[in-house]
Design a protein around this motif. Structure first.
Motif, PDB file in Angstrom:
ATOM      1  N   GLN A   1     -34.975 -18.080 112.662  1.00  0.00           N
ATOM      2  CA  GLN A   1     -35.607 -18.420 113.939  1.00  0.00           C
ATOM      3  C   GLN A   1     -36.265 -19.800 113.850  1.00  0.00           C
ATOM      4  OE1 GLN A   1     -39.015 -16.065 114.666  1.00  0.00           O
ATOM      5  NE2 GLN A   1     -39.473 -17.089 116.576  1.00  0.00           N
ATOM      6  N   MET A   2     -36.954 -20.029 112.743  1.00  0.00           N
ATOM      7  CA  MET A   2     -37.652 -21.288 112.580  1.00  0.00           C
ATOM      8  C   MET A   2     -36.664 -22.460 112.475  1.00  0.00           C
ATOM      9  SD  MET A   2     -38.375 -22.784 109.346  1.00  0.00           S
ATOM     10  CE  MET A   2     -38.478 -24.340 108.924  1.00  0.00           C
ATOM     11  N   LEU A   3     -35.627 -22.271 111.645  1.00  0.00           N
ATOM     12  CA  LEU A   3     -34.676 -23.349 111.422  1.00  0.00           C
ATOM     13  C   LEU A   3     -33.891 -23.695 112.669  1.00  0.00           C
ATOM     14  CD1 LEU A   3     -32.716 -22.878 108.089  1.00  0.00           C
ATOM     15  CD2 LEU A   3     -34.184 -24.770 108.760  1.00  0.00           C
ATOM     16  N   ILE A   4     -33.503 -22.664 113.385  1.00  0.00           N
ATOM     17  CA  ILE A   4     -32.559 -22.894 114.474  1.00  0.00           C
ATOM     18  C   ILE A   4     -33.204 -22.865 115.856  1.00  0.00           C
ATOM     19  CG2 ILE A   4     -30.394 -22.113 115.504  1.00  0.00           C
ATOM     20  CD1 ILE A   4     -29.764 -20.980 112.660  1.00  0.00           C
ATOM     21  N   SER A   5     -34.009 -21.829 116.116  1.00  0.00           N
ATOM     22  CA  SER A   5     -34.482 -21.705 117.500  1.00  0.00           C
ATOM     23  C   SER A   5     -35.750 -22.486 117.787  1.00  0.00           C
ATOM     24  CB  SER A   5     -34.757 -20.253 117.863  1.00  0.00           C
ATOM     25  OG  SER A   5     -33.786 -19.423 117.345  1.00  0.00           O
ATOM     26  N   THR A   6     -36.666 -22.567 116.807  1.00  0.00           N
ATOM     27  CA  THR A   6     -37.954 -23.136 117.204  1.00  0.00           C
ATOM     28  C   THR A   6     -38.305 -24.481 116.570  1.00  0.00           C
ATOM     29  OG1 THR A   6     -39.019 -21.710 115.577  1.00  0.00           O
ATOM     30  CG2 THR A   6     -39.030 -20.941 117.838  1.00  0.00           C
ATOM     31  N   HIS A   7     -37.899 -24.720 115.332  1.00  0.00           N
ATOM     32  CA  HIS A   7     -38.415 -25.918 114.672  1.00  0.00           C
ATOM     33  C   HIS A   7     -37.388 -26.966 114.278  1.00  0.00           C
ATOM     34  CE1 HIS A   7     -41.849 -23.257 114.543  1.00  0.00           C
ATOM     35  NE2 HIS A   7     -42.610 -24.305 114.286  1.00  0.00           N
ATOM     36  N   MET A   8     -36.143 -26.795 114.706  1.00  0.00           N
ATOM     37  CA  MET A   8     -35.121 -27.774 114.329  1.00  0.00           C
ATOM     38  C   MET A   8     -35.514 -29.183 114.779  1.00  0.00           C
ATOM     39  SD  MET A   8     -31.052 -27.816 115.151  1.00  0.00           S
ATOM     40  CE  MET A   8     -30.411 -26.669 113.961  1.00  0.00           C
ATOM     41  N   GLN A   9     -35.967 -29.297 116.013  1.00  0.00           N
ATOM     42  CA  GLN A   9     -36.314 -30.625 116.522  1.00  0.00           C
ATOM     43  C   GLN A   9     -37.532 -31.203 115.807  1.00  0.00           C
ATOM     44  OE1 GLN A   9     -34.259 -32.368 118.433  1.00  0.00           O
ATOM     45  NE2 GLN A   9     -35.647 -34.077 118.040  1.00  0.00           N
ATOM     46  N   ASP A  10     -38.481 -30.338 115.476  1.00  0.00           N
ATOM     47  CA  ASP A  10     -39.659 -30.842 114.754  1.00  0.00           C
ATOM     48  C   ASP A  10     -39.270 -31.334 113.359  1.00  0.00           C
ATOM     49  OD1 ASP A  10     -42.565 -31.268 114.731  1.00  0.00           O
ATOM     50  OD2 ASP A  10     -42.510 -29.869 113.062  1.00  0.00           O
ATOM     51  N   LEU A  11     -38.376 -30.617 112.701  1.00  0.00           N
ATOM     52  CA  LEU A  11     -37.907 -31.043 111.371  1.00  0.00           C
ATOM     53  C   LEU A  11     -37.233 -32.408 111.470  1.00  0.00           C
ATOM     54  CD1 LEU A  11     -36.486 -27.600 110.199  1.00  0.00           C
ATOM     55  CD2 LEU A  11     -38.243 -28.889 108.974  1.00  0.00           C
ATOM     56  N   LYS A  12     -36.479 -32.601 112.564  1.00  0.00           N
ATOM     57  CA  LYS A  12     -35.813 -33.891 112.758  1.00  0.00           C
ATOM     58  C   LYS A  12     -36.820 -34.987 113.064  1.00  0.00           C
ATOM     59  CE  LYS A  12     -31.899 -34.186 114.810  1.00  0.00           C
ATOM     60  NZ  LYS A  12     -30.676 -34.083 115.609  1.00  0.00           N
ATOM     61  N   ASP A  13     -37.814 -34.652 113.882  1.00  0.00           N
ATOM     62  CA  ASP A  13     -38.838 -35.649 114.239  1.00  0.00           C
ATOM     63  C   ASP A  13     -39.627 -36.089 113.023  1.00  0.00           C
ATOM     64  OD1 ASP A  13     -38.041 -35.492 116.829  1.00  0.00           O
ATOM     65  OD2 ASP A  13     -39.701 -34.222 117.510  1.00  0.00           O
ATOM     66  N   ILE A  14     -40.037 -35.127 112.197  1.00  0.00           N
ATOM     67  CA  ILE A  14     -40.816 -35.466 110.999  1.00  0.00           C
ATOM     68  C   ILE A  14     -39.959 -36.342 110.074  1.00  0.00           C
ATOM     69  CG2 ILE A  14     -42.053 -34.569 108.969  1.00  0.00           C
ATOM     70  CD1 ILE A  14     -43.534 -33.731 111.365  1.00  0.00           C
ATOM     71  N   THR A  15     -38.692 -35.984 109.960  1.00  0.00           N
ATOM     72  CA  THR A  15     -37.796 -36.774 109.104  1.00  0.00           C
ATOM     73  C   THR A  15     -37.761 -38.224 109.572  1.00  0.00           C
ATOM     74  OG1 THR A  15     -36.430 -34.844 108.734  1.00  0.00           O
ATOM     75  CG2 THR A  15     -35.433 -36.969 108.219  1.00  0.00           C
ATOM     76  N   SER A  16     -37.582 -38.405 110.884  1.00  0.00           N
ATOM     77  CA  SER A  16     -37.418 -39.788 111.314  1.00  0.00           C
ATOM     78  C   SER A  16     -38.744 -40.520 111.519  1.00  0.00           C
ATOM     79  CB  SER A  16     -36.476 -39.852 112.513  1.00  0.00           C
ATOM     80  OG  SER A  16     -37.167 -39.986 113.685  1.00  0.00           O
ATOM     81  N   GLU A  17     -39.790 -39.783 111.902  1.00  0.00           N
ATOM     82  CA  GLU A  17     -41.061 -40.476 112.165  1.00  0.00           C
ATOM     83  C   GLU A  17     -41.910 -40.661 110.912  1.00  0.00           C
ATOM     84  OE1 GLU A  17     -42.835 -38.161 115.272  1.00  0.00           O
ATOM     85  OE2 GLU A  17     -41.081 -38.527 116.544  1.00  0.00           O
ATOM     86  N   ILE A  18     -41.774 -39.778 109.956  1.00  0.00           N
ATOM     87  CA  ILE A  18     -42.613 -39.911 108.760  1.00  0.00           C
ATOM     88  C   ILE A  18     -41.799 -40.303 107.528  1.00  0.00           C
ATOM     89  CG2 ILE A  18     -44.205 -38.714 107.198  1.00  0.00           C
ATOM     90  CD1 ILE A  18     -45.264 -37.289 109.691  1.00  0.00           C
ATOM     91  N   HIS A  19     -40.851 -39.452 107.137  1.00  0.00           N
ATOM     92  CA  HIS A  19     -40.129 -39.734 105.885  1.00  0.00           C
ATOM     93  C   HIS A  19     -39.304 -41.022 105.982  1.00  0.00           C
ATOM     94  CE1 HIS A  19     -41.578 -35.981 104.558  1.00  0.00           C
ATOM     95  NE2 HIS A  19     -40.810 -35.255 105.344  1.00  0.00           N
ATOM     96  N   TYR A  20     -38.568 -41.169 107.079  1.00  0.00           N
ATOM     97  CA  TYR A  20     -37.733 -42.363 107.201  1.00  0.00           C
ATOM     98  C   TYR A  20     -38.591 -43.618 107.374  1.00  0.00           C
ATOM     99  CZ  TYR A  20     -34.482 -45.781 109.030  1.00  0.00           C
ATOM    100  OH  TYR A  20     -33.766 -46.931 109.225  1.00  0.00           O
ATOM    101  N   GLU A  21     -39.668 -43.492 108.145  1.00  0.00           N
ATOM    102  CA  GLU A  21     -40.553 -44.661 108.332  1.00  0.00           C
ATOM    103  C   GLU A  21     -41.162 -45.102 106.999  1.00  0.00           C
ATOM    104  OE1 GLU A  21     -41.057 -46.853 110.820  1.00  0.00           O
ATOM    105  OE2 GLU A  21     -39.383 -45.730 111.667  1.00  0.00           O
ATOM    106  N   ASN A  22     -41.513 -44.123 106.145  1.00  0.00           N
ATOM    107  CA  ASN A  22     -42.001 -44.460 104.802  1.00  0.00           C
ATOM    108  C   ASN A  22     -40.964 -45.270 104.049  1.00  0.00           C
ATOM    109  OD1 ASN A  22     -44.454 -43.263 104.793  1.00  0.00           O
ATOM    110  ND2 ASN A  22     -43.768 -41.350 103.861  1.00  0.00           N
ATOM    111  N   TYR A  23     -39.734 -44.775 104.111  1.00  0.00           N
ATOM    112  CA  TYR A  23     -38.652 -45.450 103.389  1.00  0.00           C
ATOM    113  C   TYR A  23     -38.473 -46.874 103.928  1.00  0.00           C
ATOM    114  CZ  TYR A  23     -34.003 -46.872 102.059  1.00  0.00           C
ATOM    115  OH  TYR A  23     -32.948 -47.605 101.572  1.00  0.00           O
ATOM    116  N   ARG A  24     -38.499 -46.978 105.261  1.00  0.00           N
ATOM    117  CA  ARG A  24     -38.266 -48.269 105.911  1.00  0.00           C
ATOM    118  C   ARG A  24     -39.373 -49.265 105.525  1.00  0.00           C
ATOM    119  NH1 ARG A  24     -37.520 -50.813 110.941  1.00  0.00           N
ATOM    120  NH2 ARG A  24     -39.605 -50.190 111.506  1.00  0.00           N
TER     121      ARG A  24
END
Ligand code: GDP
Length: 362
Positions: free
Chosen positions: A266-289
């Motif tokens: 439920q968490m992976l697919i129905s409720t938090h998929m977009q949040d996982l993507k947002d954190i990846t691009s807004e925090i982890h990727y920004e750190n890398y950049r």
């Protein structure tokens, strides 16, 4: 009445329609020792058999084998919504004697995906970037141990600023409910003690309904999710269910009383998929950049400094050359003056000879 609306109330619908048309990309990495049920769980999660061609290596191979990352892609569609799912598996992780090599490859794989995205983003075709960044890493913890192993801690610490880590207690059907609880507590303690940042669920909006809030609370409390995977469908009470058959009964994968599989899905697919993507691009990727930009600035200024140095060396060379030339000229002049003095002395001794020529020289 229609005239009183400007029309932007349909914006969410437009966004929705556009997103649906484009489809969603999601990349999931599974990490943990071989045999912890990673492929089985992935198959159970996405109701597919992604691993049917797999060959099981024998133990001699395991020692020899180095880690290779395997990417599997599937497109799943549900009610017209498409998700392009990429599963990154790391067979051989921790199989080889040289475990250090295997986690380094995992980390460099995650970095490489950031690098690819970074390059694509600074290129010409920025609209259709194939996003292969890892949005979530399911980390499988052995049910047989007493918490995190040193390698688990090391790897999590190497990865936690690069990817969303979701810890799982693998094969939780081999433990009693009491043992599961104890292991969960120990794992959480180990995570805290070692300052590991696992994925944290966002706060639930206060205006959500009670049912959603309850669900959210249960989800947060279940971490690390105790999971069970199964590729077989068994019959229980006339119903077909995914489960594992034992002499004493059936463990049902989809039964929330038996394990946290449903919560994880439920968490992976129905409720938090977009949040996982947002954190990846807004925090982890920004750190890398930010890190890449910083290191490219440093190397640029280093380059400029060495260039400057090289320039000054060239100038110095030139100056030395000029100096040398001047000295040579001076020496020549001195030699000529000496010669002249000698000739003059000769003339004075013999005033009758070659008077005219000497006059020319003067
Ligand atoms: P992987 O190497 O991590 O991908 O592990 P596999 O998915 O290949 O599973 C290894 C073995 O464990 C297989 O024989 C599975 O049937 C079994 N297995 C997988 N999931 C579970 C589980 O949740 N509980 C139990 N008891 N066995 C499992």
């Amino acid at each position: 009445e229609e005239d009183e609306f400007i029309g932007f109330a349909s914006l969410p619908e437009q966004v929705h329609r556009k997103a649906v048309r484009r489809g969603f990309d999601f990349s999931l990495m599974v990490l943990g020792d071989s045999g912890l049920g990673k492929s089985t769980l992935i198959n159970s999660l996405f109701l597919t058999d992604l691993y049917k061609d797999r060959e099981i290596p024998d133990t001699a191979d395991l020692v020899e084998r180095t880690l290779t990352t395997v990417k599997k892609q599937i497109e799943i569609e549900e009610k017209g919504v498409k998700v392009r799912l990429t599963i990154v598996d790391t067979p051989g992780y921790n199989d080889a004697v040289n475990a250090e090599d295997s986690w380094k490859r995992v980390v460099s794989y995650v970095d490489q995906q950031f690098q690819l995205y970074y390059q694509a983003e600074s290129g010409l075709n920025r609209k259709n970037i194939n996003d292969t960044r890892i949005h979530c890493c399911l980390y499988f913890i052995s049910p047989y141990g007493h918490g995190l192993k040193p390698l688990d801690i090391l790897v999590m610490k190497k990865l936690h600023h690069k990817v969303n880590i979701v810890p799982l207690i693998a094969k939780s059907d081999v433990l009693t409910p009491k043992e599961v609880k104890r292991l969960k507590t120990k794992v959480l303690e180990d995570i805290k003690e070692n300052d590991i940042n696992i994925y944290t669920f966002p706060e639930c909006d206060s205006d959500e309904d009670e049912e959603f809030k309850e669900q959210d609370k249960a989800l947060k409390e279940a971490v690390p999710f105790a999971v069970i995977g199964s590729n077989t469908v068994v019959e229980a009470g006339g119903k077909k269910i995914r489960g594992r058959m034992y002499p004493w009964g059936i463990v049902e994968v989809d039964n929330p009383k038996h394990c946290d599989f449903i919560k994880l899905r439920q968490m992976l697919i129905s409720t938090h998929m977009q949040d996982l993507k947002d954190i990846t691009s807004e925090i982890h990727y920004e750190n890398y950049r930010a890190e890449s930009l910083l290191s490219s600035e440093v190397s640029k200024s280093n380059r400029e400094r060495t260039k400057l140095k090289r320039d000054s060396i060239a100038n110095l060379d030139k100056a030395l050359e000029t100096e040398q030339l001047l000295q040579e000229k001076e020496a020549e002049i001195q030699r000529m003056q000496e010669m002249l003095a000698k000739m003059q002395a000769q003339l004075q001794n013999n005033p009758n000879s070659q008077n005219g020529r000497l006059g020319n020289v003067r």
